[in-house]
Write an enzyme that holds these catalytic residues in place. Structure first.
Site, PDB file in Angstrom:
ATOM      1  N   ARG A   1     -23.426   1.529  16.282  1.00 26.79           N
ATOM      2  CA  ARG A   1     -22.897   1.172  15.044  1.00 26.79           C
ATOM      3  C   ARG A   1     -21.218   1.362  14.884  1.00 26.79           C
ATOM      4  NH1 ARG A   1     -22.521  -2.736  12.742  1.00 26.79           N
ATOM      5  NH2 ARG A   1     -24.951  -2.690  13.141  1.00 26.79           N
TER       6      ARG A   1
ATOM      7  N   ASP B   1      10.159 -15.493  -0.766  1.00 31.31           N
ATOM      8  CA  ASP B   1       8.649 -15.207  -1.219  1.00 31.31           C
ATOM      9  C   ASP B   1       8.340 -16.493  -2.530  1.00 31.31           C
ATOM     10  OD1 ASP B   1       6.507 -13.490  -1.802  1.00 31.31           O
ATOM     11  OD2 ASP B   1       7.230 -12.844  -3.825  1.00 31.31           O
TER      12      ASP B   1
ATOM     13  N   GLU C   1      14.034  -9.329  -0.266  1.00 31.88           N
ATOM     14  CA  GLU C   1      13.480 -10.373  -0.580  1.00 31.88           C
ATOM     15  C   GLU C   1      14.203 -11.079  -1.675  1.00 31.88           C
ATOM     16  OE1 GLU C   1       8.771  -9.769  -1.774  1.00 31.88           O
ATOM     17  OE2 GLU C   1       9.986  -9.634  -3.725  1.00 31.88           O
TER      18      GLU C   1
ATOM     19  N   LYS D   1      -0.358  -4.442   4.670  1.00 26.81           N
ATOM     20  CA  LYS D   1      -1.649  -4.765   3.842  1.00 26.81           C
ATOM     21  C   LYS D   1      -2.897  -4.406   4.751  1.00 26.81           C
ATOM     22  CE  LYS D   1       0.600  -7.393   0.122  1.00 26.81           C
ATOM     23  NZ  LYS D   1       0.715  -8.894  -0.456  1.00 26.81           N
TER      24      LYS D   1
ATOM     25  N   LYS E   1      12.507  -4.945  -1.560  1.00 29.17           N
ATOM     26  CA  LYS E   1      11.655  -5.844  -2.402  1.00 29.17           C
ATOM     27  C   LYS E   1      12.426  -6.026  -3.761  1.00 29.17           C
ATOM     28  CE  LYS E   1       7.718  -6.647  -1.159  1.00 29.17           C
ATOM     29  NZ  LYS E   1       7.016  -7.813  -0.527  1.00 29.17           N
TER      30      LYS E   1
END
Length: 283
Positions: free
Chosen positions: A103, A222, A200, A138, A170
């Site tokens: 598994r 973005d 960004e 992410k 960001k």
């Protein structure tokens, strides 16, 4: 895409933790109960659908950590395509050991093959352009290193592995620092010459300010539509690398890549992939 494997030493703690989680406090009681001691068998790890393979190194490590005496033969390596019904790996030896590691090996291999397959699909849509498909941070907590390796197996490229790799400014950094000019001034004053700086922007006005102030190596464009991306690339005119992000799907990526951007980043590569159906068959 063929990639040099990571050292097993790097992967072992992650795979060992997964095995310990699955074995629990009393081991594989099913196998221990029903399989006579000393039983040996041959098993095949088979693909039940077409895909781009990843996770074979991790699956091998799962079997080896369970039983170093197992004989393993990888038939299709990480980064290679497979067809439905193909055998990816052959495993021979203790039936109990094979069953106890099954598994964990399949969990890793199915998920990582899913990442590689989804990456390859996006890469195929960008052929003939300069754009490179890249992942983001992410990732599944604890699995970043293998998910990012799977992106490479699918023909993509890696963005930052961690917050310490590069400076990525960001929108919230800009807001907290007081604007584009102050935040870029701070990087010029404090950042090592060995560290790349990316910033960004959401609008062409912000891009104009970044170009005027200077101090960035890469600009992250973005959530811009293809027309705006094309204009942004023209404004940049080679002074920085251009990275597009936001709303990147198999349906949109070709149009995005045609705008002349250097990179297209997609968090979906590692957070919204579909696990590929792989199975372990005895006999």
């Amino acid at each position: 895409m063929t990639q040099a494997p990571l050292p097993d030493l790097v992967l072992e703690p992650m795979v060992r933790a997964a095995l310990l989680e699955d074995l629990g406090t009393n081991g594989d009681i099913t196998t221990r109960t029903v399989i006579p001691a000393g039983t040996t068998y041959a098993a095949r790890l088979n693909a039940r659908e077409a895909a781009v393979v990843s996770g074979m190194q991790v699956a091998r490590l799962a079997f080896r950590l369970m039983d170093a005496d197992l004989q393993l033969n990888t038939r299709i390596d990480d980064g290679q395509p497979c067809r439905k019904g193909d055998t990816l790996m052959e495993i021979r030896g203790s039936a109990a050991s094979i069953l106890s590691a099954e598994r964990v090996a399949l969990n890793f291999a199915g998920r990582l093959t899913g990442v590689a397959t989804q990456t390859a699909a996006l890469v195929a849509e960008t052929r003939g352009t300069r754009a490179r498909i890249t992942c983001t941070r992410k990732t599944t907590p604890g699995l970043r290193i293998v998910e990012k390796q799977a992106v490479l197996h699918g023909g993509g490229f890696n963005h930052r592995h961690s917050l310490s790799d590069a400076i990525l400014i960001k929108d919230n950094h800009i807001a907290a620092a007081g604007g584009i000019a102050p935040v870029l001034a701070a990087t010029r004053a404090q950042a090592s010459h060995m560290i790349k700086v990316e910033i960004e922007v959401d609008t062409l006005d912000q891009l104009t300010e970044v170009l005027k102030v200077g101090g960035a190596d890469v600009v992250l464009l973005d959530n811009m539509d293809p027309a705006m991306l094309r204009e942004a690339v023209s404004m940049i005119d080679g002074r920085m690398l251009a990275e597009a992000s936001g709303n990147v799907t198999r349906e949109t990526v070709a149009a995005i890549s045609s705008t002349g951007v250097d990179y297209i980043s997609s968090g979906a590569l590692t957070h919204s992939y579909r696990t590929i159906d792989l199975g372990l068959d005895f006999g």
